[in-house]
Every structure is written in C-alpha cells, then in structure tokens.
Design a protein around this motif. Sequence first.
Motif, PDB file in Angstrom:
ATOM      1  N   PRO A  85       0.845  -1.183   0.015  1.00 26.66           N
ATOM      2  CA  PRO A  85      -0.101   0.242  -0.053  1.00 26.66           C
ATOM      3  C   PRO A  85       0.781   1.141  -0.005  1.00 26.66           C
ATOM      4  O   PRO A  85       0.527   2.238  -0.782  1.00 26.66           O
ATOM      5  N   LYS A  86       1.959   1.304   0.818  1.00 33.30           N
ATOM      6  CA  LYS A  86       2.595   2.532   0.768  1.00 33.30           C
ATOM      7  C   LYS A  86       3.868   2.497  -0.259  1.00 33.30           C
ATOM      8  O   LYS A  86       4.596   3.294  -0.507  1.00 33.30           O
ATOM      9  N   GLN A  87       3.992   1.469  -1.297  1.00 30.67           N
ATOM     10  CA  GLN A  87       4.886   1.262  -2.428  1.00 30.67           C
ATOM     11  C   GLN A  87       6.410   1.466  -1.550  1.00 30.67           C
ATOM     12  O   GLN A  87       7.105   2.089  -2.185  1.00 30.67           O
ATOM     13  N   LYS A  88       6.593   0.849  -0.599  1.00 29.75           N
ATOM     14  CA  LYS A  88       7.854   0.832   0.055  1.00 29.75           C
ATOM     15  C   LYS A  88       8.470  -0.604   0.215  1.00 29.75           C
ATOM     16  O   LYS A  88       7.761  -1.424   0.582  1.00 29.75           O
ATOM     17  N   LEU A  89       9.995  -0.429  -0.002  1.00 31.66           N
ATOM     18  CA  LEU A  89      10.770  -1.815   0.032  1.00 31.66           C
ATOM     19  C   LEU A  89      11.957  -1.103   1.070  1.00 31.66           C
ATOM     20  O   LEU A  89      12.515  -0.346   0.854  1.00 31.66           O
ATOM     21  N   LEU A  90      12.014  -1.707   2.284  1.00 30.80           N
ATOM     22  CA  LEU A  90      13.243  -1.786   3.204  1.00 30.80           C
ATOM     23  C   LEU A  90      14.218  -2.848   3.017  1.00 30.80           C
ATOM     24  O   LEU A  90      13.553  -3.906   3.052  1.00 30.80           O
ATOM     25  N   LEU A  91      15.420  -2.282   3.027  1.00 34.27           N
ATOM     26  CA  LEU A  91      16.460  -3.399   2.866  1.00 34.27           C
ATOM     27  C   LEU A  91      17.289  -2.888   3.989  1.00 34.27           C
ATOM     28  O   LEU A  91      17.419  -1.623   4.409  1.00 34.27           O
ATOM     29  N   LEU A  92      17.889  -3.927   4.552  1.00 36.32           N
ATOM     30  CA  LEU A  92      18.594  -3.961   5.941  1.00 36.32           C
ATOM     31  C   LEU A  92      20.169  -3.632   5.539  1.00 36.32           C
ATOM     32  O   LEU A  92      20.787  -4.568   4.998  1.00 36.32           O
ATOM     33  N   THR A  93      20.787  -2.769   6.099  1.00 33.78           N
ATOM     34  CA  THR A  93      22.352  -2.465   5.903  1.00 33.78           C
ATOM     35  C   THR A  93      23.109  -3.514   6.783  1.00 33.78           C
ATOM     36  O   THR A  93      22.559  -4.108   7.709  1.00 33.78           O
ATOM     37  N   GLN A  94      24.342  -3.573   6.601  1.00 30.42           N
ATOM     38  CA  GLN A  94      25.247  -4.230   7.516  1.00 30.42           C
ATOM     39  C   GLN A  94      25.207  -3.846   8.775  1.00 30.42           C
ATOM     40  O   GLN A  94      25.291  -4.917   9.765  1.00 30.42           O
ATOM     41  N   ASP A  95      25.225  -2.590   9.100  1.00 29.70           N
ATOM     42  CA  ASP A  95      25.117  -2.096  10.573  1.00 29.70           C
ATOM     43  C   ASP A  95      23.567  -2.219  10.968  1.00 29.70           C
ATOM     44  O   ASP A  95      23.270  -1.576  12.143  1.00 29.70           O
ATOM     45  N   GLY A  96      22.568  -2.609  10.375  1.00 25.37           N
ATOM     46  CA  GLY A  96      21.159  -2.909  11.024  1.00 25.37           C
ATOM     47  C   GLY A  96      20.352  -1.887  10.634  1.00 25.37           C
ATOM     48  O   GLY A  96      19.512  -1.593  11.104  1.00 25.37           O
ATOM     49  N   LYS A  97      20.888  -0.891   9.837  1.00 25.27           N
ATOM     50  CA  LYS A  97      19.856   0.420   9.603  1.00 25.27           C
ATOM     51  C   LYS A  97      19.176   0.144   8.198  1.00 25.27           C
ATOM     52  O   LYS A  97      19.536  -0.519   7.397  1.00 25.27           O
ATOM     53  N   ILE A 103       9.152   1.963  -4.840  1.00 26.24           N
ATOM     54  CA  ILE A 103       9.023   1.290  -5.847  1.00 26.24           C
ATOM     55  C   ILE A 103       7.362   1.274  -6.244  1.00 26.24           C
ATOM     56  O   ILE A 103       6.801   1.098  -5.255  1.00 26.24           O
ATOM     57  N   SER A 104       7.081   1.287  -7.527  1.00 28.74           N
ATOM     58  CA  SER A 104       5.651   1.056  -7.717  1.00 28.74           C
ATOM     59  C   SER A 104       5.114  -0.046  -7.585  1.00 28.74           C
ATOM     60  O   SER A 104       5.807  -1.241  -7.256  1.00 28.74           O
ATOM     61  N   LYS A 105       3.765  -0.172  -7.478  1.00 27.80           N
ATOM     62  CA  LYS A 105       2.972  -1.331  -6.787  1.00 27.80           C
ATOM     63  C   LYS A 105       3.325  -2.490  -7.483  1.00 27.80           C
ATOM     64  O   LYS A 105       3.576  -3.528  -7.110  1.00 27.80           O
ATOM     65  N   ASP A 106       3.204  -2.620  -8.874  1.00 20.95           N
ATOM     66  CA  ASP A 106       3.429  -3.811  -9.545  1.00 20.95           C
ATOM     67  C   ASP A 106       4.634  -4.290  -9.482  1.00 20.95           C
ATOM     68  O   ASP A 106       4.695  -5.756  -9.330  1.00 20.95           O
ATOM     69  N   PRO A 107       5.675  -3.638  -9.664  1.00 17.04           N
ATOM     70  CA  PRO A 107       7.013  -4.458  -9.624  1.00 17.04           C
ATOM     71  C   PRO A 107       7.276  -4.979  -8.034  1.00 17.04           C
ATOM     72  O   PRO A 107       7.715  -6.112  -7.809  1.00 17.04           O
ATOM     73  N   LEU A 108       6.673  -4.231  -7.124  1.00 18.46           N
ATOM     74  CA  LEU A 108       6.829  -4.784  -5.888  1.00 18.46           C
ATOM     75  C   LEU A 108       6.013  -5.959  -5.434  1.00 18.46           C
ATOM     76  O   LEU A 108       6.528  -6.822  -4.667  1.00 18.46           O
TER      77      LEU A 108
END
Length: 130
Positions: A85-97, A103-108
């Motif tokens: 719904p928010k068109q959001k992707l969260l990726l985690l970095t090495q230090d946990g941030k 990203i648009s809804k369809d590819p997500l």
Amino acid sequence: MERYLIIKTRDELLRIKIGQILYFEADRNYTKLLLSNGIQFTFAINIGKIEEILEKQVAGCNAILMRVGKSHIINKNHILQINLPKQKLLLLTQDGKPRELVISKDPLKVLKDTLEKEMGKPEEPKAVTE
C-alpha cells in the motif's frame, strides 16, 4: 566461495562481493550502487547494461539479485519489509539500519510473490557423507 562482480569503466575497475550489494538504482544513463556497508558508487552505465554484466559474470545471480521495476536491482538477502500500500521496500544494511526505496506497486507485488514462492519451496535434501 565468494563471488565477485567486476565493473570496468574507461578510468576505473571495481571488484565487489555479490553479497555486499544492497541495490543498484537507475538515474538516466547512470547507475548508482549502494553496498550494505553504506559505500556508494555511480557509474556512467545504464541499469540495463549492469543487468547484462551481472548475467555474464555471475552465474545464478538471479537467485540473489532481482530487477524490480525500471529503476532498481536489489539484493533479496537484504530485504526487511515489503509494503504494497505504501509502495515501500526496506532493505537492511550491514550495521542494521533500514534503507527505504519507493517502488511502484506492480513490480513490488512481483517481488513479494517471487519471495513467497521461494519460501514455499521445500528445501533440497542434503547429501549424507560418512
């Protein structure tokens, strides 16, 4: 065995461990690369060419890296959250941030479905050696 991606330009050569890649992001004829440790590079190579280089150099890279929409190639191992719904992707970095990508809804949705299918696969039996 650790696998590497080598990106060459006229003036430089970059050797990157595949596991350290957080994502690639397209910016017209340039591509930005962010590593999981926060280091960032920009190349005068478009993302389509980056995708070709990955396929040539890294056999089976599709198991780790996935093109998501027109603008991103992400490392699936660093995904923390997919929010359609928010068109959001969260990726985690090495230090946990967490690092947020919009990203648009369809590819997500394609990414989410792909991950769900991969999770649903039964694990391959391991060979027993004595």
